[in-house]
Design an enzyme around this catalytic site. Structure first.
Site, PDB file in Angstrom:
ATOM      1  N   GLU A 257       0.882  -1.168   0.000  1.00 37.67           N
ATOM      2  CA  GLU A 257       0.000   0.000   0.000  1.00 37.67           C
ATOM      3  C   GLU A 257       0.915   1.211   0.000  1.00 37.67           C
ATOM      4  O   GLU A 257       1.641   1.457   0.956  1.00 37.67           O
ATOM      5  CB  GLU A 257      -0.904   0.012   1.233  1.00 37.67           C
ATOM      6  CG  GLU A 257      -1.837   1.199   1.274  1.00 37.67           C
ATOM      7  CD  GLU A 257      -2.135   1.650   2.680  1.00 37.67           C
ATOM      8  OE1 GLU A 257      -1.948   2.850   2.972  1.00 37.67           O
ATOM      9  OE2 GLU A 257      -2.536   0.797   3.497  1.00 37.67           O
ATOM     10  N   CYS A 296      -3.241   7.802   4.251  1.00 35.73           N
ATOM     11  CA  CYS A 296      -3.031   7.322   2.882  1.00 35.73           C
ATOM     12  C   CYS A 296      -4.287   7.454   2.043  1.00 35.73           C
ATOM     13  O   CYS A 296      -4.221   7.416   0.811  1.00 35.73           O
ATOM     14  CB  CYS A 296      -2.554   5.876   2.905  1.00 35.73           C
ATOM     15  SG  CYS A 296      -3.641   4.769   3.829  1.00 35.73           S
TER      16      CYS A 296
END
Length: 526
Positions: A257, A296
């Protein structure tokens, strides 16, 4: 001198022999803890996970493992006040800590519940029904999932030291695979505290979880094709690890990620005075200020109809003017500090790059008020709203300022909104704020190939919506391309990531009955 963080490997706590380096309070600059600069023997930790933790977890059925997760969630809930207090040192407000601490513990409960309801009370997970191959029906095939005989290794980011650890740990435990966890050094003291409470509970079997605070010596070289490696961090870090010769040569299961230039688009129907206009401006401010924008999933690019961009800039600026930046321990503060002075410097460098194409329409990084805080000692920034009137410029679609920063960009029509969203080359999440189903459909179908998750927000679902930036255990968390190409969570999908799908050929008596109705752990029968 503050206490030095410990690792938990090979069934015991380990303290590095050196004095270590200081980890500072994000808001006050005071020393919170020290972390060793000497390496930890990660190779032996992996061996212990495979030889002790794996067999212990695989000896338990899916339902037994699900019960462990529920019990662990209940145990950690007792310590949320303690976790939240320490979380303040990371720069987090009470709202930020709820996302990290409460959100992380919630993952344990969700996976515990899903394991009990959606998985069999056994050791083998069927994938589909028996499929006959021969005409007489005496021979066929069935696919099954079984736990891999390795370890789940996770290298986590600084911004969510609790959630990032637990959201990876929960599906691995449910799958029957032990975990070796490497937290980011900057906020490792919070991860270590939560991990300490996990070990003290004695709920998980020996070797099920280990923690490496410091340099994980020998980690990558010791990985095998039975192990998995999950990384949350920058695209550069993910690329370096992905191309490591051991990862490629041994086909280590890899999940990343990484950077993500997430978008939110305001529909042309959402003019001032509509619920959707207010939902959009509120969501943008929330995403800019929760965790000081260090998420994020935060909105980095806000696409607005050209005719509405002035009204949106004014409305968002008015909301941002009410944000109080300062010491997160002060209850009046609504946005705390970035994780470190170094992180602040990186954000300012990215803002400088963005302002080659955009102008700041709200906030001044050189002049802003603070509540009960020192600008020199704490890693503070005000929320910065930028506006780029040339949406085709490269900078907004290539540069991520990982902090309280977002850029407004104009668009004309659904097709251009989709084209601009795709310019991010792969993102974790996008949101479409509209009450027009045709516009929503066009953007969802157009943007889906470049995004791991999409939220359609309007007056109908707003009350129950968890918001743009909240990954849930029920949804996949990941994205294609620049976002890393990985997937986490997603309900049982996250469990399957740690298991091997194998096609087994044989008779229906074996594949429908004996194979999937195991009275005891397979290894106990050998």
């Amino acid at each position: 001198m503050a206490a030095k963080l410990q690792s938990y490997v090979n069934g015991d706590w380990y303290t590095g022999p050196d004095e270590g380096r200081a980890i500072l309070d994000a808001a006050t600059g005071e020393e919170v803890a020290r972390i060793s600069t000497q390496g930890v023997d990660a190779e032996s930790a992996l061996r212990y996970a495979r030889e002790v933790g794996g067999p212990a977890l695989r000896a338990l059925s899916f339902h037994r493992r699900a019960g462990l997760l529920k019990a662990l969630g209940k145990h950690l809930t007792r310590y949320t006040a303690e976790f939240n207090e320490l979380s303040t040192r990371t720069g987090a407000t009470a709202r930020d800590s709820a996302f990290d601490v409460d959100g992380g513990i919630a993952v344990l409960f969700v996976y515990g519940s899903k394991g009990a309801k959606e998985l069999p009370d056994g050791f083998v997970l069927p994938d589909g029904d028996f499929e006959p191959v021969g005409k007489a029906g005496t021979f066929g095939v069935r696919h099954v999932h079984v736990p891999r005989h390795g370890a789940s290794v996770s290298i986590n980011a600084f911004n969510f030291p609790v959630w990032g650890m637990l959201e990876k740990l929960a599906p691995a435990v449910l799958a029957g695979v032990p975990s070796v966890i490497k937290p980011a050094s900057q906020t490792a003291y919070l991860a270590e505290l939560v991990f300490r409470r996990i070990i003290e509970s004695d709920i998980l079997p020996p070797g099920a979880v280990q923690l490496v605070c410091g340099r994980p010596d020998g980690l990558l070289d010791a990985l095998t094709g039975q192990d998995s490696l999950s990384i949350t961090g920058s695209a550069n870090t993910a690329q370096t690890l992905r191309s490591h010769p051991v990862i490629t040569g041994r086909a280590v299961r890899f999940n990343a990620e990484a950077d993500s230039l997430n978008f939110s688009v305001l529909g042309p129907d959402a003019v001032p005075g509509t619920p959707e206009f207010d939902l959009f401006t509120k969501a943008l401010v929330t995403e800019m200020t929760v965790k000081a924008g260090q998420k994020c999933t935060a909105i980095r690019r806000a696409f607005v109809p050209s005719a509405l961009i002035d009204e949106v800039a004014e409305a968002v600026s008015a909301r941002l003017a009410e944000v109080k930046v300062g010491n997160p321990a002060d209850p009046s503060v609504t946005m705390g500090a970035l994780a470190s002075l170094g992180q602040r410097a990186e954000v300012l460098q990215s803002v400088k790059a963005l302002t080659r194409a955009a102008k700041i329409v709200h906030g001044d990084p050189e002049h802003f008020e603070l509540v009960d805080a020192d600008r020199e000692r704490g890693a503070f920034l005000p929320p910065l709203l930028l506006r780029c009137d040339e949406p085709g410029r490269a900078e907004p679609h290539e540069v991520e300022a990982f902090g309280p920063v977002s850029t407004l960009l104009p668009y004309d029509g659904a097709a251009q909104a989709v084209e601009l969203a795709a310019r991010g080359e792969g993102s974790l999440v996008g949101s479409i704020v509209t009450h027009d189903p045709d516009f929503a459909r066009d953007v969802v179908l157009g943007a889906a190939p470049w995004h791991g998750r999409l939220l359609v927000l309007d007056r109908e679902d707003a009350k129950e919506s968890t918001g743009h930036g909240s990954p849930l255990p029920h949804t996949t968390h990941g994205g294609p391309g620049r976002a890393g190409g990985g997937e986490e969570l997603g309900g049982i999908r996250g469990v399957l990531h740690h298991m091997q799908r194998t096609a087994v050929q044989g008779s229906p008596a074996l594949l429908v009955g004996a194979l999937t109705d195991v009275p005891a752990a397979p290894e106990a029968q050998l």
